[in-house]
Motif scaffolding. Sequence first.
Motif, short mmCIF file in Angstrom:
data_model
loop_
_atom_site.label_atom_id
_atom_site.label_comp_id
_atom_site.label_asym_id
_atom_site.label_seq_id
_atom_site.Cartn_x
_atom_site.Cartn_y
_atom_site.Cartn_z
N THR A 39 0.83 -1.20 0.00
CA THR A 39 0.00 0.00 0.00
C THR A 39 0.87 1.26 0.00
O THR A 39 0.61 2.21 -0.76
N TRP A 162 -6.61 -9.07 -1.24
CA TRP A 162 -5.89 -8.02 -0.50
C TRP A 162 -4.98 -7.24 -1.44
O TRP A 162 -4.84 -6.02 -1.31
N ALA A 165 -6.84 -4.75 -3.35
CA ALA A 165 -7.18 -3.63 -2.47
C ALA A 165 -6.02 -2.65 -2.34
O ALA A 165 -6.22 -1.42 -2.31
N THR A 166 -4.78 -3.16 -2.26
CA THR A 166 -3.63 -2.24 -2.15
C THR A 166 -3.48 -1.39 -3.39
O THR A 166 -3.10 -0.21 -3.30
N GLY A 168 -6.04 -0.49 -5.33
CA GLY A 168 -7.14 0.46 -5.27
C GLY A 168 -6.87 1.58 -4.29
O GLY A 168 -7.12 2.76 -4.58
N ILE A 169 -6.36 1.22 -3.11
CA ILE A 169 -6.04 2.24 -2.10
C ILE A 169 -4.93 3.15 -2.60
O ILE A 169 -4.99 4.38 -2.48
N THR A 172 -6.13 5.59 -5.16
CA THR A 172 -7.08 6.57 -4.64
C THR A 172 -6.44 7.48 -3.60
O THR A 172 -6.54 8.71 -3.67
N ASN A 282 -14.54 -0.72 -6.58
CA ASN A 282 -13.31 -1.52 -6.70
C ASN A 282 -12.90 -2.11 -5.36
O ASN A 282 -12.53 -3.28 -5.27
N LEU A 283 -12.99 -1.30 -4.30
CA LEU A 283 -12.65 -1.80 -2.96
C LEU A 283 -13.65 -2.84 -2.51
O LEU A 283 -13.28 -3.84 -1.87
N SER A 286 -12.76 -6.09 -4.24
CA SER A 286 -11.60 -6.77 -3.63
C SER A 286 -11.99 -7.42 -2.31
O SER A 286 -11.52 -8.52 -1.99
N ALA A 337 -12.41 -5.14 -10.20
CA ALA A 337 -11.66 -5.71 -9.08
C ALA A 337 -11.62 -7.23 -9.17
O ALA A 337 -10.56 -7.85 -8.99
#
Length: 437
Positions: A39, A162, A165-166, A168-169, A172, A282-283, A286, A337
């Motif tokens: 992340t 996961w 998600a990293t 996406g985070i 963003t 997207n989150l 995930s 995602a």
Amino acid sequence: MSHPSPQTPKARTAMPPSTEENTDSPGWGPLARYVIAATLARTSDGGAVVAIVLMVNTSGGSGWLAGALGACITAPHLLGPFVARRLDTARDGRTVIAAASLAHGTTLAAAVLLYPHTPPAVTAALLILSGLFGPLLTGGISSRLPAIAGHGQQRQRRAQGWDVATYGIGGTVGPTLVAALSAWASPTTAALALAAGCFVAAAVIRLLPPTPPPGAAAEVPRPVRTLIGIVASGPLRRTLYLTVTVAFSVAALPVTAVSSTHTLGVSSAAAGVLTAAYGLGNLAGSAGVMIRPSRAEADRLTTRLAAAVATTLLLITLTPSFTLAVAAYAAAGIANAYFFAATLAARNEYAPDNARGQIFVWVGALKITAGSAGTAAAGALITTSLALPLLLATALALTSALLSWAERHHPGPALPAPAASPIEPESEHSAKTPDTN
């Protein structure tokens, strides 16, 4: 009398892992450290362009210079595969990725600190060097995840949720953090914060579990041979062109969001709501992968999910109201995602051990390049027609999904793998078993 030629050692081709859960797992500690490191690194990679553009604009530089310096840090991603071989030859891959994270942060910090005092060419050179390490922070880090996640398909695919998600985070939070710090202090401060994140990420990467090298350096293919091997392998080839076409297609969404607000009867600021809906979707997608990972074969799964992404793009094109548009953008985020997680699974399950790092970086680098091209194409086409970029994006994604489906139903003669290639031309289960679903 002829003698048989010596056989070239052949690396084991990775096969889909067992769907049975296995108690032999490193546990949540290593995965948590992976998520933190990934992340931080991807937040830096995702926010760097925004920081550079804001830095140039606030200092009175031209829009042309801002765009050129921004391109200096993104364009070198395409060269990432040519430095990624070290991931597959190093005694400890953690050292390579940690060094890349340190180098990325150091060169980014040097570029923004020197910008007011040196010619732009100096800043450009430093940003090119920084961008060269970017792919090791995206696909390179992802290539370490299979060894961390533990055995069993479900463990692997939850971990890939996961990983999505990293991304996406990072995509963003990075730009948002830069915008906030730029307003509070300055774009230079924002860029230095991103560089500091890279330094912390490097330290955390060193805390990940070590993995043994996949084999002798002589058995690891060169970058171009690795790409040829990807094209020769049916599942990897399909993963590559589906990844590239979907990335190109969804890159039209931010451009369309800004341009469609007038026809939807809302203010231009509402474009942020549409892009936020996509990001939240997207989150959510995930999270869905983490909670209930698919048991389907990755090769087939990527095809189905590429078609799902195409469907959501068509829904966005046809939606008549802002409320429905928000829902359609969220649906596109969810579908993408799931699709991205499926491509990570395919890279993991079909890549041979001695080219895994390079394959992750090759696909990731071409994905980023395709995304940049998709955004540029949408910006050029939307002046002709508001619906044209998404209609073409839908057609492209759907065509690639249909091509992938047809390849498995009617496999032609297998493409020959190059001599000494570690990648088989076509996986046995994919080439011989037609998709009946």
